[in-house]
Design a protein around this motif. Structure first.
Motif, mmCIF file in Angstrom:
data_model
loop_
_atom_site.group_PDB
_atom_site.id
_atom_site.type_symbol
_atom_site.label_atom_id
_atom_site.label_comp_id
_atom_site.label_asym_id
_atom_site.label_seq_id
_atom_site.Cartn_x
_atom_site.Cartn_y
_atom_site.Cartn_z
ATOM 1 N N ILE A 7 0.819 -1.204 0.000
ATOM 2 C CA ILE A 7 0.000 0.000 0.000
ATOM 3 C C ILE A 7 0.863 1.268 0.000
ATOM 4 C CG2 ILE A 7 -0.205 0.179 2.501
ATOM 5 C CD1 ILE A 7 -3.049 0.772 0.077
ATOM 6 N N ALA A 8 2.131 1.164 0.363
ATOM 7 C CA ALA A 8 2.987 2.341 0.530
ATOM 8 C C ALA A 8 3.209 3.101 -0.779
ATOM 9 C CB ALA A 8 4.322 1.942 1.133
ATOM 10 N N LEU A 9 3.462 2.429 -1.851
ATOM 11 C CA LEU A 9 3.746 3.099 -3.119
ATOM 12 C C LEU A 9 2.537 3.887 -3.639
ATOM 13 C CD1 LEU A 9 6.198 3.464 -4.855
ATOM 14 C CD2 LEU A 9 5.501 1.484 -6.191
ATOM 15 N N PRO A 10 1.326 3.323 -3.667
ATOM 16 C CA PRO A 10 0.176 4.124 -4.077
ATOM 17 C C PRO A 10 -0.089 5.300 -3.138
ATOM 18 C CG PRO A 10 -0.375 1.806 -4.185
ATOM 19 C CD PRO A 10 0.956 1.907 -3.541
ATOM 20 N N VAL A 11 0.127 5.118 -1.851
ATOM 21 C CA VAL A 11 -0.071 6.210 -0.894
ATOM 22 C C VAL A 11 0.918 7.338 -1.162
ATOM 23 C CG1 VAL A 11 0.120 6.849 1.545
ATOM 24 C CG2 VAL A 11 -1.118 4.783 0.886
ATOM 25 N N ILE A 12 2.142 6.996 -1.453
ATOM 26 C CA ILE A 12 3.161 8.016 -1.774
ATOM 27 C C ILE A 12 2.751 8.780 -3.026
ATOM 28 C CG2 ILE A 12 5.553 8.334 -2.527
ATOM 29 C CD1 ILE A 12 6.296 6.020 -0.647
ATOM 30 N N PHE A 13 2.279 8.106 -4.054
ATOM 31 C CA PHE A 13 1.843 8.778 -5.280
ATOM 32 C C PHE A 13 0.648 9.693 -5.022
ATOM 33 C CE2 PHE A 13 3.916 5.204 -7.768
ATOM 34 C CZ PHE A 13 4.944 6.004 -8.229
ATOM 35 N N VAL A 14 -0.290 9.256 -4.201
ATOM 36 C CA VAL A 14 -1.466 10.080 -3.888
ATOM 37 C C VAL A 14 -1.053 11.320 -3.110
ATOM 38 C CG1 VAL A 14 -3.593 10.133 -2.531
ATOM 39 C CG2 VAL A 14 -3.118 8.200 -4.026
ATOM 40 N N VAL A 15 -0.152 11.178 -2.169
ATOM 41 C CA VAL A 15 0.317 12.330 -1.384
ATOM 42 C C VAL A 15 1.028 13.333 -2.286
ATOM 43 C CG1 VAL A 15 1.955 13.030 0.415
ATOM 44 C CG2 VAL A 15 0.422 11.103 0.800
ATOM 45 N N ILE A 16 1.868 12.863 -3.176
ATOM 46 C CA ILE A 16 2.566 13.764 -4.103
ATOM 47 C C ILE A 16 1.562 14.463 -5.017
ATOM 48 C CG2 ILE A 16 4.156 13.821 -6.071
ATOM 49 C CD1 ILE A 16 5.795 11.676 -4.622
ATOM 50 N N ALA A 17 0.567 13.733 -5.505
ATOM 51 C CA ALA A 17 -0.463 14.341 -6.360
ATOM 52 C C ALA A 17 -1.249 15.406 -5.602
ATOM 53 C CB ALA A 17 -1.390 13.266 -6.912
ATOM 54 N N LEU A 18 -1.582 15.144 -4.341
ATOM 55 C CA LEU A 18 -2.295 16.134 -3.531
ATOM 56 C C LEU A 18 -1.457 17.382 -3.285
ATOM 57 C CD1 LEU A 18 -4.150 13.963 -0.890
ATOM 58 C CD2 LEU A 18 -5.157 15.388 -2.670
ATOM 59 N N ILE A 19 -0.188 17.224 -3.044
ATOM 60 C CA ILE A 19 0.694 18.383 -2.847
ATOM 61 C C ILE A 19 0.748 19.225 -4.108
ATOM 62 C CG2 ILE A 19 3.112 19.057 -2.505
ATOM 63 C CD1 ILE A 19 3.320 16.699 -0.535
ATOM 64 N N ILE A 20 0.866 18.603 -5.265
ATOM 65 C CA ILE A 20 0.889 19.337 -6.529
ATOM 66 C C ILE A 20 -0.443 20.027 -6.767
ATOM 67 C CG2 ILE A 20 1.016 19.070 -9.042
ATOM 68 C CD1 ILE A 20 3.102 16.851 -8.524
ATOM 69 N N LEU A 21 -1.549 19.358 -6.496
ATOM 70 C CA LEU A 21 -2.876 19.926 -6.685
ATOM 71 C C LEU A 21 -3.094 21.138 -5.784
ATOM 72 C CD1 LEU A 21 -5.611 19.419 -8.155
ATOM 73 C CD2 LEU A 21 -6.322 18.236 -6.080
ATOM 74 N N ILE A 22 -2.708 21.048 -4.538
ATOM 75 C CA ILE A 22 -2.869 22.163 -3.609
ATOM 76 C C ILE A 22 -1.972 23.331 -3.996
ATOM 77 C CG2 ILE A 22 -2.479 22.883 -1.207
ATOM 78 C CD1 ILE A 22 -3.479 20.093 -0.396
ATOM 79 N N SER A 23 -0.763 23.060 -4.438
ATOM 80 C CA SER A 23 0.130 24.153 -4.828
ATOM 81 C C SER A 23 -0.375 24.885 -6.076
ATOM 82 C CB SER A 23 1.553 23.642 -5.053
ATOM 83 O OG SER A 23 1.614 22.840 -6.215
ATOM 84 N N LYS A 24 -1.074 24.191 -6.959
ATOM 85 C CA LYS A 24 -1.661 24.829 -8.138
ATOM 86 C C LYS A 24 -2.930 25.604 -7.784
ATOM 87 C CE LYS A 24 0.889 23.493 -11.618
ATOM 88 N NZ LYS A 24 1.519 24.438 -12.491
ATOM 89 N N SER A 25 -3.567 25.263 -6.673
ATOM 90 C CA SER A 25 -4.831 25.877 -6.286
ATOM 91 C C SER A 25 -4.657 27.091 -5.378
ATOM 92 C CB SER A 25 -5.699 24.856 -5.559
ATOM 93 O OG SER A 25 -5.975 23.774 -6.404
ATOM 94 N N ALA A 26 -3.516 27.249 -4.771
ATOM 95 C CA ALA A 26 -3.295 28.332 -3.812
ATOM 96 C C ALA A 26 -2.821 29.593 -4.519
ATOM 97 C CB ALA A 26 -2.275 27.892 -2.780
ATOM 98 N N ILE A 27 -3.535 30.697 -4.276
ATOM 99 C CA ILE A 27 -3.197 31.989 -4.877
ATOM 100 C C ILE A 27 -3.018 33.003 -3.750
ATOM 101 C CG2 ILE A 27 -4.007 33.839 -6.391
ATOM 102 C CD1 ILE A 27 -3.475 31.265 -7.892
ATOM 103 N N THR A 28 -1.935 33.752 -3.769
ATOM 104 C CA THR A 28 -1.723 34.823 -2.805
ATOM 105 C C THR A 28 -1.725 36.149 -3.560
ATOM 106 O OG1 THR A 28 -0.398 33.379 -1.416
ATOM 107 C CG2 THR A 28 -0.203 35.747 -1.029
ATOM 108 N N ILE A 29 -2.620 37.042 -3.150
ATOM 109 C CA ILE A 29 -2.724 38.360 -3.770
ATOM 110 C C ILE A 29 -2.151 39.365 -2.783
ATOM 111 C CG2 ILE A 29 -4.306 40.090 -4.679
ATOM 112 C CD1 ILE A 29 -6.142 37.784 -5.502
ATOM 113 N N GLY A 30 -1.164 40.111 -3.221
ATOM 114 C CA GLY A 30 -0.461 41.047 -2.356
ATOM 115 C C GLY A 30 -1.240 42.326 -2.100
#
Length: 76
Positions: A7-30
């Motif tokens: 189960i470890a390898l699929p979990v690692i892939f899901v965590v990496i995908a979630l990190i990429i998804l969240i980083s693409k979704s976060a916007i900071t307006i100054g």
């Protein structure tokens, strides 16, 4: 690889995908800026809502936020 549970390898892939998804979704307006939301799959530029204000915002990763300077300058 033999020591990792199956189960470890699929979990690692899901965590990496979630990190990429969240980083693409976060916007900071100054400060002094505003953001206009462009919805790629549903009608383009959002005109019925006010622009996004300063701060941290979460948007769908397939949408785009265009950030503009809104400060006024005085000319003497």
């Amino acid at each position: 690889m033999d020591k990792l549970p199956k189960i470890a390898l699929p979990v690692i892939f899901v965590v990496i995908a979630l990190i990429i998804l969240i980083s693409k979704s976060a916007i900071t307006i100054g400060s002094g800026e505003a953001g206009v939301l462009y919805r790629t799959f549903s009608g383009g530029v959002v005109t019925e809502e006010p622009p996004l204000g300063e701060g941290f915002h979460i948007v769908a990763p397939w949408n785009t936020v265009f950030i503009y300077e809104v400060r006024q300058q005085e000319v003497f």
